[in-house]
Design a protein around this motif. Structure first.
Motif, PDB file in Angstrom:
ATOM      1  N   LEU A 180       1.860   7.786  -6.441  1.00 59.18           N
ATOM      2  CA  LEU A 180       0.668   8.588  -6.738  1.00 59.18           C
ATOM      3  C   LEU A 180       0.885  10.038  -6.344  1.00 59.18           C
ATOM      4  N   ARG A 181       1.562  10.237  -5.252  1.00 51.64           N
ATOM      5  CA  ARG A 181       1.826  11.605  -4.780  1.00 51.64           C
ATOM      6  C   ARG A 181       2.643  12.383  -5.817  1.00 51.64           C
ATOM      7  N   GLU A 182       3.651  11.719  -6.375  1.00 52.16           N
ATOM      8  CA  GLU A 182       4.465  12.371  -7.399  1.00 52.16           C
ATOM      9  C   GLU A 182       3.652  12.622  -8.669  1.00 52.16           C
ATOM     10  N   ASP A 183       2.797  11.665  -9.012  1.00 53.38           N
ATOM     11  CA  ASP A 183       1.949  11.832 -10.195  1.00 53.38           C
ATOM     12  C   ASP A 183       0.975  12.995 -10.018  1.00 53.38           C
ATOM     13  N   ALA A 216       0.838  -1.206   0.000  1.00 51.75           N
ATOM     14  CA  ALA A 216       0.000   0.000   0.000  1.00 51.75           C
ATOM     15  C   ALA A 216       0.865   1.243   0.000  1.00 51.75           C
ATOM     16  N   THR A 217       1.921   1.227   0.785  1.00 48.88           N
ATOM     17  CA  THR A 217       2.823   2.376   0.835  1.00 48.88           C
ATOM     18  C   THR A 217       3.497   2.587  -0.511  1.00 48.88           C
ATOM     19  N   GLN A 266      -2.313   9.388   4.268  1.00 46.50           N
ATOM     20  CA  GLN A 266      -1.094   9.890   4.894  1.00 46.50           C
ATOM     21  C   GLN A 266      -1.360  10.380   6.303  1.00 46.50           C
ATOM     22  N   ALA A 267      -2.479  11.061   6.509  1.00 44.58           N
ATOM     23  CA  ALA A 267      -2.788  11.621   7.818  1.00 44.58           C
ATOM     24  C   ALA A 267      -3.203  10.539   8.809  1.00 44.58           C
ATOM     25  N   ASP A 268      -3.870   9.488   8.339  1.00 40.14           N
ATOM     26  CA  ASP A 268      -4.362   8.448   9.234  1.00 40.14           C
ATOM     27  C   ASP A 268      -4.017   7.067   8.684  1.00 40.14           C
ATOM     28  N   PRO A 269      -2.735   6.677   8.756  1.00 41.78           N
ATOM     29  CA  PRO A 269      -2.379   5.346   8.274  1.00 41.78           C
ATOM     30  C   PRO A 269      -2.956   4.256   9.171  1.00 41.78           C
ATOM     31  N   ASP A 270      -3.427   4.635  10.362  1.00 41.93           N
ATOM     32  CA  ASP A 270      -4.016   3.647  11.265  1.00 41.93           C
ATOM     33  C   ASP A 270      -5.248   2.992  10.643  1.00 41.93           C
TER      34      ASP A 270
END
Length: 146
Positions: A56-59, A49-50, A111-115
């Protein structure tokens, strides 16, 4: 019926106790092995998942830059003769930008809530483990052949 001595009875009880203890130890070790295997699977899913989210962030950053460039081209078109084409292009860019914002929001939430991702993976792993235990319990109720 032959009489048993107290020593023979104690010996048989001790052997039965050792036998039952060894069976319980084996079952506990097997369950621990399955739990560790499930945890390893969860870890692998989190790594996947990571690895999927970071590109995706770079895209998204590249698409944002491309949209900014398209908007500048649109401004040049508006100043020229293609006002109708510019309006259609503007609508299309607005739709693309809305989709991009949705993707950015999804990435930001992960990113904010990987939990939440971890909770989902752990729930899936424990569901698999629960199914294994249920199967074992089902096997216990079956008559043995013989």
């Amino acid at each position: 019926m032959a009489e048993r001595t107290v020593g023979t009875t104690a010996k048989n009880l001790l052997l039965a106790l050792i036998n039952a203890t060894l069976i319980l130890v084996i079952i506990c070790l097997w369950l621990a092995w399955k739990v560790l295997d499930a945890a390893e699977g969860v870890s692998a899913q989190l790594n996947q998942a990571t690895e999927a989210v970071l590109p995706l962030r770079e895209d998204v950053a590249a698409l944002t830059a491309e949209i900014a460039g398209a908007r500048s081209d649109l401004a040049e078109l508006r100043s020229a003769e293609g006002a109708a084409a510019a309006a259609g292009l503007a609508e299309r860019l607005d739709r693309i930008e809305a989709q991009l914002e949705a993707v950015t929001g999804t990435i930001a939430r992960v990113q904010a809530d990987p939990d939440a991702l971890i909770d989902r993976a752990m729930t899936r792993a424990f569901d698999e483990l629960r199914a294994i235990v249920a199967e074992l319990v089902g096997l216990r109720g079956r008559p043995t052949g013989g």
